[in-house]
Scaffold this active site. Sequence first.
Site, PDB file in Angstrom:
ATOM      1  CB  CYS A  49      -0.955   0.042   1.179  1.00 23.21           C
ATOM      2  SG  CYS A  49      -2.095  -1.344   1.299  1.00 23.21           S
ATOM      3  NE  ARG A  81       4.581   1.451   0.351  1.00 29.10           N
ATOM      4  CZ  ARG A  81       5.446   1.314   1.342  1.00 29.10           C
ATOM      5  NH1 ARG A  81       6.687   1.753   1.208  1.00 29.10           N
ATOM      6  NH2 ARG A  81       5.109   0.743   2.473  1.00 29.10           N
ATOM      7  CD1 TRP A 126      -0.263  -6.025  -3.065  1.00 22.88           C
ATOM      8  CD2 TRP A 126      -0.823  -6.960  -1.117  1.00 22.88           C
ATOM      9  NE1 TRP A 126       0.120  -7.350  -3.099  1.00 22.88           N
ATOM     10  CE2 TRP A 126      -0.216  -7.945  -1.926  1.00 22.88           C
ATOM     11  CE3 TRP A 126      -1.261  -7.324   0.152  1.00 22.88           C
ATOM     12  CZ2 TRP A 126      -0.022  -9.253  -1.500  1.00 22.88           C
ATOM     13  CZ3 TRP A 126      -1.088  -8.630   0.583  1.00 22.88           C
ATOM     14  CH2 TRP A 126      -0.464  -9.584  -0.240  1.00 22.88           C
ATOM     15  CG  ASN A 153       0.489   0.140   4.468  1.00 26.93           C
ATOM     16  OD1 ASN A 153       0.154  -1.031   4.373  1.00 26.93           O
ATOM     17  ND2 ASN A 153       1.718   0.550   4.207  1.00 26.93           N
ATOM     18  N   GLY A 154      -1.965  -1.610   6.311  1.00 28.03           N
ATOM     19  CA  GLY A 154      -1.822  -2.548   7.419  1.00 28.03           C
ATOM     20  C   GLY A 154      -3.043  -3.436   7.555  1.00 28.03           C
ATOM     21  CD  GLU A 180      17.430 -13.085  -6.007  1.00 24.10           C
ATOM     22  OE1 GLU A 180      17.102 -11.968  -6.439  1.00 24.10           O
ATOM     23  OE2 GLU A 180      16.824 -13.646  -5.070  1.00 24.10           O
ATOM     24  CE  LYS A 197      15.317 -10.367  -8.254  1.00 26.25           C
ATOM     25  NZ  LYS A 197      14.656 -11.062  -7.175  1.00 26.25           N
ATOM     26  CD  GLU A 207      10.687 -11.606  -7.103  1.00 25.88           C
ATOM     27  OE1 GLU A 207      10.460 -11.269  -5.936  1.00 25.88           O
ATOM     28  OE2 GLU A 207      11.715 -11.264  -7.731  1.00 25.88           O
ATOM     29  CG  HIS A 232      18.902 -37.023  -4.903  1.00 29.73           C
ATOM     30  ND1 HIS A 232      19.047 -38.316  -4.450  1.00 29.73           N
ATOM     31  CD2 HIS A 232      20.168 -36.509  -4.976  1.00 29.73           C
ATOM     32  CE1 HIS A 232      20.335 -38.568  -4.242  1.00 29.73           C
ATOM     33  NE2 HIS A 232      21.032 -37.492  -4.554  1.00 29.73           N
ATOM     34  CE  LYS A 278      12.216  -2.849  -3.809  1.00 33.90           C
ATOM     35  NZ  LYS A 278      13.022  -3.777  -4.611  1.00 33.90           N
TER      36      LYS A 278
END
Length: 615
Positions: free
Chosen positions: A2, A27, A75, A101-102, A488, A492, A495, A511, A610
């Site tokens: 948010c 964000r 969000w 926000n929250g 990583e 990426k 995402e 395996h 973010k």
Amino acid sequence: MCGIVGYIGHRDAYPIIIKGLQRLEYRGYDSAGIALYDGNEINLSKTKGKVEDLNNKAKSTISLEGKLGIGHTRWATHGVPNDVNSHPHYSNSGDLVIIHNGIIENYDAIKKELTKRGYTFSSETDTEVLVNLIEEVKRKEGVKLGKAVQIALNEVVGAYAIAVFDKQKPDEIVVAKLGSPLAIGVGENEFFIASDASPFIEFTNNAIYLEDEEMAVIRLGKEIKLRKIKDDAIAYPSIQELALNLEEIEKGGFDHFMLKEIYEQPRAILDTYRGRLLAKEGIIKMAGIDDNLEKFLNANRIIIVACGTSWHAGLVAEYIFEDLARIPVEVEYASEFRYRNPVITDKDVLIAISQSGETADTLAAIKLAKEKGAFVFGVCNVVGSSIARETDAGAYTHAGPEIGVASTKAFTTQITVLTLLALKLAKEKGVFNNTRFHEHLSELENIPSKVEKALLSNPLVEIISNVYKDSTNCLYLGRGYNFPVALEGALKLKEISYIHAEGYPAAEMKHGPIALIDEHMPVVVIATNKGHYEKVVSNIQEIKSRKGKIIAVVTEGDVQVKELADHVIEIPETLESLTPLLTTIPLQLLSYHIAVMRGCNVDQPRNLAKSVTVE
């Protein structure tokens, strides 16, 4: 998550708020809204979608007049993303307007009680419950808005950053914070409110960052009043001069922030070790370490807590600390660490890593570790952030603002800080002799120029990306220091391109994951000439025999892997412990180009934020 923007002053609020919301798009959000007060009525517009959608809608549906206003990017937590659930929200009387926000965890119980008292609700959000709770307190107690906010917040459980105003008092905005960041920009008879300083940087360099459980009553023509929410004690604001500049938060000629930030890494790594690394003198100067050296040297172990990309940086650090400094390390997801009743003692050092410095799970892990007596060291990028304030000591990465949601330069600068720390401890413990210590310092000093060289692979990576842009799955393999880089790289790709990807230690392929390999499966293999090279070559041969498509990241001059791989991307030679700073570069570029070719929103991928300030 948010974004909050607010303005009260002598300027037109609308353009300030819209531009501010655009700067907070990094964000992550799914809807946006704005409320303006023109002296007679509140004009509110909100919509599912992007800030640009809001801008178009607002221009055609409401008056844009007013020197007072608040805006929000949401969000979704409570209620699906739609116009009704978007912020801002009115109280039942229509006098109060709030952005939030929250999460208010006990909103349902409060909502039931307010419903009994005659309140009605048009949205599914906890935020509409909060604004009506504030109105009920204001009405029942006969108090002003600021006091009503304080009383109401003492009745809620959860996390919040809020801004609320009352149309009966057009010269005032009330803000409060617990767990989510909130900054107040202080100008000449004008005030700005935002989740970070980027929305108001061109108007003022002076900012107040609220601490947890603080609230402020912002009135035109008067000094800001800060109070503690719990006990009403007066808090004294500390005005900070912002180091941020406007150029840092603009794209600077790049198509996307992510690409800009990938290319900023040579400078960002240099800025991270500048003043700390004195290679010729054989010195590492870090105040957070120097002042607490005994805590590290006497530690039974180091526990690293982080989330997402920062967790991968922590995994790299595990190899670095154990290999170079010979200190036992455990790397934990912060979200799991806080709930599994971990064994922590006053002989432990906990390192918390976060780009934003506001990650809720990491903050909770810090508080738990401090309660158990552990020494807590923070690694973050944002000056004045919550983690910077909560930890016993720490080090900033100095990466500069990272706007792209998919983290790039934060990863490499976090590894740089942690490498400096490990090298310093290795020297202090006597694990390194002077020759080996100087070798590592000198090579670390050369990393920015080697990253620049690694970036020259961009045209080749773009060609490779075009071959695999329509893939539905991808496998990333690495060993040793580069196993976390494989994780990583896969993250990426997931995402920003929405391609399913998994990272594995190369030896683990047989395996299970080897069952996935066929002629349609691209496999990215990190095969540098340092550490387990022959073993990785064997893994590549296993992939080749099953017709998998191999994209190999190799050390320049490699011959053996070139004969096996379908595509080869070279990086400069370096010490094994520093290879992650180079091998990650082509993987970042690969994910970027594939996402662009697939038409994805690279800087603002769907469903992601973010700064994750809720659990």
